[in-house]
Design a protein around this motif. Structure first.
Motif, PDB file in Angstrom:
ATOM      1  N   PRO A 115      40.295  36.261  51.658  1.00  0.00           N
ATOM      2  CA  PRO A 115      41.050  36.092  50.496  1.00  0.00           C
ATOM      3  C   PRO A 115      40.426  34.998  49.387  1.00  0.00           C
ATOM      4  O   PRO A 115      40.003  34.145  49.823  1.00  0.00           O
ATOM      5  CB  PRO A 115      42.461  35.612  51.029  1.00  0.00           C
ATOM      6  CG  PRO A 115      42.061  35.031  52.105  1.00  0.00           C
ATOM      7  CD  PRO A 115      41.119  35.582  52.761  1.00  0.00           C
ATOM      8  N   ARG A 116      40.191  35.475  48.070  1.00  0.00           N
ATOM      9  CA  ARG A 116      39.849  34.650  47.105  1.00  0.00           C
ATOM     10  C   ARG A 116      40.877  34.544  46.002  1.00  0.00           C
ATOM     11  O   ARG A 116      41.329  35.433  45.220  1.00  0.00           O
ATOM     12  CB  ARG A 116      38.536  35.271  46.485  1.00  0.00           C
ATOM     13  CG  ARG A 116      37.373  35.345  47.360  1.00  0.00           C
ATOM     14  CD  ARG A 116      36.063  35.772  46.492  1.00  0.00           C
ATOM     15  NE  ARG A 116      35.262  36.312  47.638  1.00  0.00           N
ATOM     16  CZ  ARG A 116      34.548  35.732  48.581  1.00  0.00           C
ATOM     17  NH1 ARG A 116      34.649  34.387  48.690  1.00  0.00           N
ATOM     18  NH2 ARG A 116      33.882  36.600  49.355  1.00  0.00           N
ATOM     19  N   GLY A 117      41.456  33.237  45.981  1.00  0.00           N
ATOM     20  CA  GLY A 117      42.515  32.986  45.092  1.00  0.00           C
ATOM     21  C   GLY A 117      44.005  33.312  45.945  1.00  0.00           C
ATOM     22  O   GLY A 117      43.922  34.012  46.829  1.00  0.00           O
ATOM     23  N   ALA A 118      44.943  32.562  45.235  1.00  0.00           N
ATOM     24  CA  ALA A 118      46.265  32.796  45.824  1.00  0.00           C
ATOM     25  C   ALA A 118      46.792  33.880  45.613  1.00  0.00           C
ATOM     26  O   ALA A 118      47.435  34.406  46.587  1.00  0.00           O
ATOM     27  CB  ALA A 118      47.167  31.472  45.412  1.00  0.00           C
ATOM     28  N   LYS A 119      46.472  34.893  44.850  1.00  0.00           N
ATOM     29  CA  LYS A 119      47.307  36.122  44.567  1.00  0.00           C
ATOM     30  C   LYS A 119      46.872  37.010  45.596  1.00  0.00           C
ATOM     31  O   LYS A 119      47.666  37.877  46.059  1.00  0.00           O
ATOM     32  CB  LYS A 119      46.711  36.526  43.064  1.00  0.00           C
ATOM     33  CG  LYS A 119      47.890  36.807  42.329  1.00  0.00           C
ATOM     34  CD  LYS A 119      47.717  37.267  40.880  1.00  0.00           C
ATOM     35  CE  LYS A 119      49.005  37.539  40.121  1.00  0.00           C
ATOM     36  NZ  LYS A 119      48.524  38.188  38.999  1.00  0.00           N
ATOM     37  N   LYS A 120      45.472  37.097  45.873  1.00  0.00           N
ATOM     38  CA  LYS A 120      44.747  37.920  46.666  1.00  0.00           C
ATOM     39  C   LYS A 120      45.350  37.758  48.087  1.00  0.00           C
ATOM     40  O   LYS A 120      45.318  38.853  49.004  1.00  0.00           O
ATOM     41  CB  LYS A 120      43.385  38.067  46.740  1.00  0.00           C
ATOM     42  CG  LYS A 120      42.871  38.978  45.515  1.00  0.00           C
ATOM     43  CD  LYS A 120      41.454  39.256  45.448  1.00  0.00           C
ATOM     44  CE  LYS A 120      41.030  40.257  44.529  1.00  0.00           C
ATOM     45  NZ  LYS A 120      39.228  40.139  44.488  1.00  0.00           N
TER      46      LYS A 120
END
Lengths: 76, 110
Positions: free
Chosen positions: B43-48
């Motif tokens: 995961p890259r970034g909190a959203k993903k």
């Protein structure tokens, strides 16, 4: 993590965790035959719930809990 | 990791438990499984991080069982329609092996 003392508390906590985090939840049964010890663990990698027993009557309860957990697991 | 069908898994599990009767432990794990065979991208970034992969969204949720004694590994996938059947057999089996099989049982050749 401290072991639970009462089965009912453990079962309720595990079920709650399974419903809350179904994608991360796993349930582990560890059985040591030579000592007759059974250790149960439910975790989502954040919270860890453990219970240990040497009593045969807990198997019946485990059977029940396991079926409930399986049903939660396959439910979308 | 040996992926077996449900009945094969139970047979082998019984043997695993029997072979570990006098020493060692057996671990049985249960978790949710969608049929994903590739590793999940990092995961890259909190959203993903919270997003499910395509397989996870489309696939039917199943139950993955794993068992190991530290050397041998067994696994099986239980479909949602087989849950009730597997349940009955699995615990009966477990119960049986744990308490009623005598210690003199010969080790299985699996």
């Amino acid at each position: 993590m401290v072991y639970f003392d009462s089965w009912d508390e453990f079962a309720a906590a595990v079920e709650q965790l399974c419903v809350a985090e179904p994608n991360r939840f796993r349930f582990v049964i560890k059985y040591r035959s030579c000592d007759g010890k059974l250790v149960l663990k439910g975790t989502d990698d954040q919270v860890c719930l453990k219970y240990r027993t040497e009593q045969q009557q807990d198997l019946k309860k485990l059977e029940k809990l396991n079926s409930v957990l399986m049903r939660h697991t396959v439910a979308k | 990791m040996v992926l077996l069908d449900n009945d094969g898994f139970l047979t082998h599990l019984t043997c695993l438990l029997q072979n570990r009767k006098s020493s060692g432990t057996v671990n049985i794990t249960m978790k949710r499984y969608y049929g994903q065979t590739k590793p999940k991208p990092k995961p890259r970034g909190a959203k993903k991080a919270k997003k499910l992969t395509a397989v996870e969204q489309e696939g039917e949720s199943k139950c993955l069982f794993r068992a190991t004694d530290g050397k041998k590994k067994l696994s099986t996938v239980v479909n949602s329609k087989d849950v009730n059947r597997f349940q009955m057999v699995s615990l009966y089996n477990f119960y049986f092996v744990v308490f009623f099989v005598s210690c003199s049982a010969t080790p299985c050749g699996f």
